[in-house]
Design an enzyme around this catalytic site. Sequence first.
Site, PDB file in Angstrom:
ATOM      1  N   LYS A 138       0.831  -1.200   0.000  1.00  0.00           N
ATOM      2  CA  LYS A 138       0.000   0.000   0.000  1.00  0.00           C
ATOM      3  C   LYS A 138       0.869   1.255   0.000  1.00  0.00           C
ATOM      4  O   LYS A 138       1.830   1.350   0.770  1.00  0.00           O
ATOM      5  CB  LYS A 138      -0.915  -0.008   1.230  1.00  0.00           C
ATOM      6  N   SER A 143      -9.270   2.246   3.483  1.00  0.00           N
ATOM      7  CA  SER A 143      -8.468   2.914   2.481  1.00  0.00           C
ATOM      8  C   SER A 143      -7.474   2.000   1.767  1.00  0.00           C
ATOM      9  O   SER A 143      -6.709   2.464   0.920  1.00  0.00           O
ATOM     10  CB  SER A 143      -7.687   4.055   3.171  1.00  0.00           C
ATOM     11  N   SER A 177      -9.341   0.350   7.656  1.00  0.00           N
ATOM     12  CA  SER A 177      -8.783   0.430   6.314  1.00  0.00           C
ATOM     13  C   SER A 177      -8.266  -0.881   5.757  1.00  0.00           C
ATOM     14  O   SER A 177      -8.062  -0.994   4.553  1.00  0.00           O
ATOM     15  CB  SER A 177      -7.669   1.480   6.266  1.00  0.00           C
TER      16      SER A 177
END
Length: 459
Positions: free
Chosen positions: A55, A131, A155
Site C-alpha cells: 500500500k 483505504s 482500512s
Amino acid sequence: MVDAHLERIEEREDDLNAFITLLEEEAREEAKEAERAVRTDAKLGPLHGVPIAVKDLLGKIEGVPNTLGAKPLENVVANETAILVQRLKDAGAIVVGTTNTPEFAHKGQTDNLLIGETPTPFDLNRTSGGSSGGSAAAVASGMVPIATGSDAGGSCRIPAAACGVFGYCPSFTRVPNKHRPNMFVAPPFFQAGALSRSVSDAAVMLDVMTGPHPQDPFGLPDDGIDYVEATNRSIEDLDIAYNPDLDGLFPIDPKVKSVLEDSLEAFETLDANVEEVEIGIEQTFDQLWDAFMDHWSVTMAGINEGVKIEHGIDMYADHREELPESIVEKVEEGQEMGALELGAHQAQITDFYETIHRLFEEYDLLATPTLAIEPPSTEYVSGPPEINGKERPSALGWFLTWPFNFTATPNASLPAGFTENGLPVGLQIIGPRYHDERVFAASAGFERVNPWSDAYPPQ
C-alpha cells in the site's frame, strides 16, 4: 510467478486501477536473483519469490514514489524503506508495485485526485472500500497473492469485506512503524496489516512483519506467537459473543445480517459457543463519531505539518486545489482544535475501551458484521443515505470497524458469504489485546468450514 502476476495486472488494471506505481523491471530482476538463490541452494526465506503489493502509505520503498494517494506528493520519492516492507523483502518477497489509497487514508472508499477510484472486482460500479482498496482489489482479482494494508478506522477490514478477502489488523504496534516526524501515535490507533486470499497466507505475513524495532518506541516485544501454528489450533469451547449492530448504534441491511448469521454456524460446527449479547456500550453514536472525527482532524493537520517538515510542501496553503474538500475541512478543524476539547473526547474513548475489555473478561472473542451494507456504489461519496429504511447516522455509519480502532485490539474481517446480488459479506472478529493467535485460530477454523478460495470473480 512474477511474469504470471504482471500479466494478470496488465489484464485487469484498466478495470480496477489498483496500482499507483508498478515496478515491473525491478520485480523481474529480483525474480532472476530468486531463481539463482534456488539453484545455488542458498538459504531461502518463508516468502521467497512470492510477488506482493505494498500500500502506498506505510509502504515506503527507497527510490520509489511515495504519494500517500495525494496529488501534491506525486513527485515525492522515498529515501528509505519502511520497516515492514524491508522485513517482507528480507523474507524473499518481491514487490511488484504500490497500491491505490484515498489521500492519507482518510475515508472508507478508495478514490483520489491522483489516479481516481478502485472498484471491487465483484462489481465495477461498486467501491472496493478503503483505504486499502487497491491492495484488496489486487488480491481479490489475482494480481498478487498477498498485499500490505494499514488500518486506522477499518482500512484493512472494510476493503477486505468489499472485495471478499481476508483482512487483518493486529494488536496495536504488533507491527512496528517508524512514524516521523512525530513518532507518538494517539487514538484512533493506527496499524499496518495484511490482506490475503487465505488466513494461512496472512499468518506467514504476520510471522515476518511482527516483532519489536528500536525505531518504534511503542513496539510490542516478541512474545513468541507463531501465527502459522495458530491457524491449526482447535477453537473447541471458545466463547464467542455476537452483536449485530453494536447495541443498536448501526442500522444493518437485512441481506447482510442474514448471510452473516448463517455463517456463524461454522463456529458451532467446531464446538465453539456463539451467544448473541449486549455489549453494554454507554456512548451514543454521535459521541463516538465526534471523538473519532475530531481525532482525525488533528491527525490531518499533523500530516500537513509533517509533510512541510519532511518534504517542504505546504499542501494546505499551496496545493488546496489538488486536495479534496474533505481533507481541507479536516486540516482546518484540526488546526483549531483545543487540547481540552480533545481531552474530553479521550475520556469517551477510554470508557468505550473499558467496556470492550470488560466484555473479554467473559468472552474469548466478539463477532460483528464488518459492513452494514453491501459494497456501496462508487457514486456515493460517503455511502448510501439510508440503511434498512433508517437514515445513515454519519459518513462512518456503514462500517462497524472504526470503534475498534479505539481499543488497540486485534481485528479481522473474513469472507462470510454472498448476498443474493452476488456481493461479498464480511464477518468481523475482534479479540482481546495481545491475543492475536486466538483471532487467527478462529479465522482459520471458520475458513475450513466455509472455504472461500473458489468464490472469486472469473479469472
